[in-house]
Design a protein around this motif. Structure first.
Motif, PDB file in Angstrom:
ATOM      1  N   ALA A  89       0.846   4.763   1.797  1.00  0.00           N
ATOM      2  CA  ALA A  89       0.216   5.408   2.949  1.00  0.00           C
ATOM      3  C   ALA A  89       0.485   6.910   2.883  1.00  0.00           C
ATOM      4  O   ALA A  89       1.635   7.341   2.837  1.00  0.00           O
ATOM      5  N   LYS A 118      -8.721   2.534  -3.380  1.00  0.00           N
ATOM      6  CA  LYS A 118      -7.860   2.039  -4.457  1.00  0.00           C
ATOM      7  C   LYS A 118      -7.780   3.139  -5.504  1.00  0.00           C
ATOM      8  O   LYS A 118      -8.777   3.800  -5.805  1.00  0.00           O
ATOM      9  N   GLU A 140       0.840  -1.195   0.000  1.00  0.00           N
ATOM     10  CA  GLU A 140       0.000   0.000   0.000  1.00  0.00           C
ATOM     11  C   GLU A 140       0.872   1.241   0.000  1.00  0.00           C
ATOM     12  O   GLU A 140       2.026   1.207   0.415  1.00  0.00           O
ATOM     13  N   CYS A 181      -4.195   8.189   6.396  1.00  0.00           N
ATOM     14  CA  CYS A 181      -4.101   8.055   7.846  1.00  0.00           C
ATOM     15  C   CYS A 181      -3.678   9.346   8.512  1.00  0.00           C
ATOM     16  O   CYS A 181      -3.001  10.180   7.917  1.00  0.00           O
ATOM     17  N   VAL A 237      -7.761   5.870  10.183  1.00  0.00           N
ATOM     18  CA  VAL A 237      -7.278   5.228   8.962  1.00  0.00           C
ATOM     19  C   VAL A 237      -8.445   4.940   8.024  1.00  0.00           C
ATOM     20  O   VAL A 237      -9.520   4.530   8.463  1.00  0.00           O
ATOM     21  N   LEU A 295      -3.689  -0.025  -3.659  1.00  0.00           N
ATOM     22  CA  LEU A 295      -4.267   0.278  -2.356  1.00  0.00           C
ATOM     23  C   LEU A 295      -3.580   1.506  -1.765  1.00  0.00           C
ATOM     24  O   LEU A 295      -2.349   1.568  -1.701  1.00  0.00           O
ATOM     25  N   VAL A 296      -4.388   2.482  -1.355  1.00  0.00           N
ATOM     26  CA  VAL A 296      -3.867   3.705  -0.747  1.00  0.00           C
ATOM     27  C   VAL A 296      -4.485   3.854   0.639  1.00  0.00           C
ATOM     28  O   VAL A 296      -5.705   3.841   0.792  1.00  0.00           O
ATOM     29  N   GLU A 297      -3.629   3.947   1.637  1.00  0.00           N
ATOM     30  CA  GLU A 297      -4.078   4.205   3.007  1.00  0.00           C
ATOM     31  C   GLU A 297      -4.025   5.701   3.244  1.00  0.00           C
ATOM     32  O   GLU A 297      -3.034   6.356   2.926  1.00  0.00           O
ATOM     33  N   VAL A 304     -12.557   1.530  -0.215  1.00  0.00           N
ATOM     34  CA  VAL A 304     -12.325   0.190   0.312  1.00  0.00           C
ATOM     35  C   VAL A 304     -12.845   0.112   1.740  1.00  0.00           C
ATOM     36  O   VAL A 304     -13.654  -0.738   2.066  1.00  0.00           O
ATOM     37  N   HIS A 305     -12.375   1.026   2.615  1.00  0.00           N
ATOM     38  CA  HIS A 305     -12.858   1.132   3.991  1.00  0.00           C
ATOM     39  C   HIS A 305     -12.928   2.601   4.366  1.00  0.00           C
ATOM     40  O   HIS A 305     -11.935   3.320   4.206  1.00  0.00           O
ATOM     41  N   TYR A 317      -9.114   3.480   3.655  1.00  0.00           N
ATOM     42  CA  TYR A 317      -8.468   2.875   2.492  1.00  0.00           C
ATOM     43  C   TYR A 317      -9.287   3.112   1.236  1.00  0.00           C
ATOM     44  O   TYR A 317     -10.518   3.025   1.260  1.00  0.00           O
TER      45      TYR A 317
END
Length: 129
Positions: A77, A114, A75, A124, A110, A120-122, A98-99, A112
């Motif tokens: 971040a 895409k 990922e 935070c 945090v 995937l990119v977090e 995603v979340h 998430y």
């Protein structure tokens, strides 16, 4: 040693750079005239993108990211003081949610998404000391 670059192989370097500028507010450092390599300003370590053709040119065999496939076990971040706003901005700019933002037991928020390539990119909040 020190970490100098994180390089992701993508189908379209200029489109990916433009997406990260719009979705995450990052600033373009440059795109090479060949459109096969570009970098974003992200602090000490540059986030860079190279064309998928460059992977082959470098003699690499890799599994490329794809939006409709399960994200790879890696990922990017990005740290921000306002995760909820960053999540909304990225989704409105075309990122796939995603979340949604969630407070973690250690105090960090945090979320998430895409990116347009399936990376995937977090998003935070900064870690407390």
């Amino acid at each position: 040693m020190q970490l100098g670059y994180v390089i992701l192989y993508v189908p379209d370097v200029p489109a990916t750079i433009a997406f990260y500028e719009t979705a995450f507010g990052l600033k373009r450092r440059f795109i090479h005239d060949s459109n096969s390599y570009g970098e974003l300003e992200t602090g000490t370590t540059a986030l860079a993108f190279a064309s998928e053709e460059m992977a082959a040119h470098n003699g690499l065999t890799v599994r490329f990211h794809r939006p409709k496939e399960t994200a790879a076990a890696v990922e990017v971040a990005l740290v921000t003081p306002d995760v909820a706003a960053a999540f909304q901005r990225s989704v409105q700019s075309g990122a796939s949610p995603v979340h949604p933002p969630k407070q973690k037991p250690w105090g960090q928020t945090v979320a998430y998404v895409k990116d347009l390539n399936g990376v995937l990119v977090e998003l935070c909040s900064p870690m407390s000391a």
